[in-house]
Design a protein around this motif. Structure first.
Motif, mmCIF file in Angstrom:
data_model
loop_
_atom_site.group_PDB
_atom_site.id
_atom_site.type_symbol
_atom_site.label_atom_id
_atom_site.label_comp_id
_atom_site.label_asym_id
_atom_site.label_seq_id
_atom_site.Cartn_x
_atom_site.Cartn_y
_atom_site.Cartn_z
ATOM 1 N N GLN A 1 -29.249 63.209 -25.567
ATOM 2 C CA GLN A 1 -29.264 62.431 -24.322
ATOM 3 C C GLN A 1 -28.139 62.873 -23.384
ATOM 4 O O GLN A 1 -28.330 62.983 -22.164
ATOM 5 N N TYR B 1 -29.636 62.454 -31.687
ATOM 6 C CA TYR B 1 -30.419 61.969 -30.547
ATOM 7 C C TYR B 1 -29.500 61.640 -29.373
ATOM 8 O O TYR B 1 -29.790 61.977 -28.220
ATOM 9 N N ASP C 1 -32.201 66.643 -31.975
ATOM 10 C CA ASP C 1 -32.582 65.842 -33.135
ATOM 11 C C ASP C 1 -33.734 66.473 -33.921
ATOM 12 O O ASP C 1 -34.367 65.804 -34.751
#
Length: 292
Positions: A72, A68, A122
């Motif tokens: 980002q 994750y 993810d």
């Protein structure tokens, strides 16, 4: 009074810094009409070694981040690119000789491609991983893991969209990259390195070398601390077939994963699918007793 142009000499991007080539050499970069634009550093064998060292140092911390978080960070690259849109449009227009509208379209596609890969960060494990049925009181799970240091020969013609399309799937899956940019069209890659340096990408995760893929490719392919190599950029070279074969032979010495070059440069605007990401991951299977 007429102002004298300030001629630029673009540097390499290694370990989050912008060093000059160890060779001290540079080469002229011209636009699509042959007009001088800037000088670019001509990377050497030593620069390849330095880039691999930087990438290896960055691999552990980068691969241990959550998927994750990597998503980002890749999304942040897209945000910074969007902010520097005019510079990218000028670089693409100069390098590829396309219209302003076509250059805008390529920048749009490159930003969208980064966002697309960020979204997969993810989710890939859920798609290509598995809970395997076994006979016995055990859990058996298969999950993807990054391969390590990946050498990338970037496309020769698609100087921005093609570059993003081969770099993003490498890093979003937890690998680190040593990239050789297009020789005749390096300016979008140089601008991209400036984006990486001012976004959240840790130094060493992506290292960008400007120079001749025919000269630098063999050093990457034969380097014993490089775990995989993407030969996409070979497709734009004159001696493509012979060079691809020699690089594959060199890569076999330490069993590198090899993404073979296409017969011709592909349509980078097409949806890439999952294969650019799955090309550079290993599948790890773990057994665990039930109830413990």
């Amino acid at each position: 009074m007429a102002r004298i142009d300030v001629r630029k000499t673009y540097k390499l991007y290694i370990g989050g810094a912008f060093p000059r080539s160890e060779s001290g050499h540079s080469y002229e970069v011209t636009d699509s009409k042959g007009k001088f634009v800037a000088n670019a550093s001509l990377a050497s064998r030593k620069d390849v070694r330095d880039a691999v060292v930087a990438a290896r140092k960055a691999f552990g911390p980068w691969s241990s981040r959550t998927a994750y978080n990597r998503g980002q960070i890749v999304y942040r690259i897209a945000e910074v690119m969007e902010d520097r849109r005019p510079q990218f449009e000028d670089a693409v227009r100069q390098s590829e000789g396309v219209s302003a509208a076509a250059a805008r379209g390529q920048v749009d596609a490159a930003v969208d491609r980064l966002v697309w890969y960020a979204g997969w960060a993810d989710k890939l494990a859920q798609v290509i991983g598995n809970a395997n049925p076994v006979a016995g009181p055990f859990f058996n799970h298969t999950a993807p893991e990054p391969t390590g240091v990946v050498g990338v020969l970037a496309p020769q013609e698609s100087s921005l969209l093609g570059l993003v399309s081969v770099v993003a799937p490498v890093i979003v899956t937890g690998n680190v990259a040593v990239v050789v940019s297009s020789y005749s069209r390096p300016l979008p890659a140089v601008t991209f390195s400036e984006v990486l340096a001012t976004s959240d990408v840790p130094g060493g995760v992506v290292n960008i070398l400007t120079g001749d893929a025919s000269a630098l490719g063999p050093w990457l392919a034969a380097h014993m601390d490089v775990n995989a190599i993407d030969l996409c950029g070979v497709a734009g070279l004159d001696n493509a077939a012979e060079l691809a074969t020699s690089l594959e032979v060199a890569a076999a010495d330490n069993l590198k994963r090899v993404r073979r070059p296409p017969d011709a440069e592909p349509d980078w605007t097409a949806e890439p699918g999952l294969s650019p990401m799955t090309a550079f991951v290993e599948q790890k299977t773990v057994w665990h007793p039930i109830g413990i």
